[in-house]
Design a protein around this motif. Sequence first.
Motif, short mmCIF file in Angstrom:
data_model
loop_
_atom_site.label_atom_id
_atom_site.label_comp_id
_atom_site.label_asym_id
_atom_site.label_seq_id
_atom_site.Cartn_x
_atom_site.Cartn_y
_atom_site.Cartn_z
N VAL A 169 75.51 2.45 -3.00
CA VAL A 169 75.49 3.89 -2.72
C VAL A 169 76.06 4.20 -1.34
O VAL A 169 76.11 3.35 -0.46
N ASP A 170 76.49 5.46 -1.19
CA ASP A 170 76.71 6.06 0.13
C ASP A 170 75.56 7.04 0.33
O ASP A 170 75.07 7.65 -0.63
N PHE A 171 75.11 7.21 1.57
CA PHE A 171 74.06 8.21 1.79
C PHE A 171 74.17 8.83 3.17
O PHE A 171 74.72 8.24 4.11
N VAL A 172 73.62 10.05 3.27
CA VAL A 172 73.55 10.78 4.54
C VAL A 172 72.11 11.25 4.70
O VAL A 172 71.60 12.02 3.87
N GLY A 173 71.45 10.81 5.77
CA GLY A 173 70.08 11.21 6.04
C GLY A 173 70.05 12.44 6.94
O GLY A 173 70.82 12.54 7.89
N GLU A 212 76.88 9.48 -10.05
CA GLU A 212 75.91 10.56 -9.92
C GLU A 212 75.49 10.76 -8.46
O GLU A 212 75.54 9.83 -7.65
N ASP A 213 75.06 11.99 -8.15
CA ASP A 213 74.53 12.31 -6.83
C ASP A 213 73.04 12.66 -6.98
O ASP A 213 72.62 13.16 -8.02
N LYS A 239 74.99 9.18 -3.04
CA LYS A 239 76.05 9.14 -4.05
C LYS A 239 76.12 7.73 -4.61
O LYS A 239 76.39 6.77 -3.88
N ALA A 240 75.82 7.57 -5.90
CA ALA A 240 75.85 6.26 -6.54
C ALA A 240 77.29 5.90 -6.87
O ALA A 240 78.03 6.70 -7.43
N LYS A 241 77.69 4.67 -6.53
CA LYS A 241 79.08 4.26 -6.73
C LYS A 241 79.24 3.21 -7.82
O LYS A 241 80.20 3.24 -8.58
#
Length: 443
Positions: A169-173, A212-213, A239-241
């Motif tokens: 995943v990519d992520f933003v906290g 999916e997000d 964001k699942a990759k």
Amino acid sequence: MQVTPTLNEGLKRAFTVVVPSADLQTRRNARLAEVARDVKLPGFRPGKVPASLVKQRYGASVNAELLEQIVNDATTKLMQEQNLRPANQPKVDLVSAGEGDADLEFKVEMEVLPEIEVPDLSGLKLTRLTAKVSDETVDKAIADLARRSRKFETIEEDRAAAHGDVICVDFVGKLDGTPFDGGTADDVNVEIGGEGFIPGFAEQMEGLKAGEDRTITVTFPADYQAAELAGKEVTFEVKAKSLKKAVDPAIDDELAKSVGLENLEQARKLITEQAEGEYRQLTRLRIKRELLDALSDKTAFEAPASMVDAEFSQIWARVEEDRKAGRMDEEDAGKDEDTLRADYRRIAERRVKLGLLLAEIGRKQEIQVSREELLGAMQQEAQRYPGQEQMVFEFFSKNPQAVEGLRGPILENKVVDYLIELADVTDKEVTPEELAEIPPAEL
């Protein structure tokens, strides 16, 4: 030199010291004569400059130099004659600088070390806890090595992530809608139900499919190292990759070779030796702690307040750091400021008393710190600053007090070794978990 005691209360001492004007003048003239022999001034041959001109040119600097020298010499002589062992640097206040025909007069205040009677230590009984490195411990370490060396293979099947799967995943906290430092990352492999993330983070990835997000909400632990996030609720936009599965390598010689070792047998031997070293350190820590607890009951003397103040300041600075970083344990976190300060001041007083008792035992037993031991400690300190080793050694060469700071712990450990050797020690084998259970600090 005339010395008049002005205070003798507990460990506090104060004196007024008077150095006669005649003594000052004798030393002043002698020093000016030395200057006159070496000074070079236009129009005069070396050593032929008139005394009046030398005094005019250099009198002020000579007076300042002599004032510091005479005060230091007089203070040292005072402590020798009065048989005083100062606990801290004596405080000197100048009353009269001895200008003209006046006497030099100054006041000296200090705290002295208490009279310490070394107790009878012949009946000292200690228990030395030891633990063996089990095959299970080594097996677990090898399994952890394999887990850290695992590979991730993409799952081509179009399905949602389930427990045990790994999702990239990519992520933003965000905290209150604003991204926070360290909260953004790309291409992170998250094992559903795995460890290493904030509680609730990996669990909320379950059910995600590639592409999916999802926005999830988690709360940082109250003791989280970043104080600005400790106990705070934040959101992560995820964001699942891709969906993956973890594949652990076989536990064989090839695994050992992947980390620079010859074979699996060497890996097991190295892990065993490292664990044995850790256990020895814990054994030493536990028996030293038991020894200090036993000695603490025998410290029936007053601790110099200045030394307790200095020790407390160091302890309290660390407490403040832990409080800001959210690292305080539950017991301390539940105490009010006054109670916490009182508790740690008692710890500071205990440490000072134990330090003084150990130092006195070392003095009575003539236990010394060798030059080689000091040099080894300097080298260890220098290794903490790669590329700056020479600067560290230069620092120690110019700061004797810093060297003394290294001498103290070495001497303390040598005295501890002496006392353990003197004691009646019973060996007791325990589990590694029991060995690692350090009792709470004595108050």
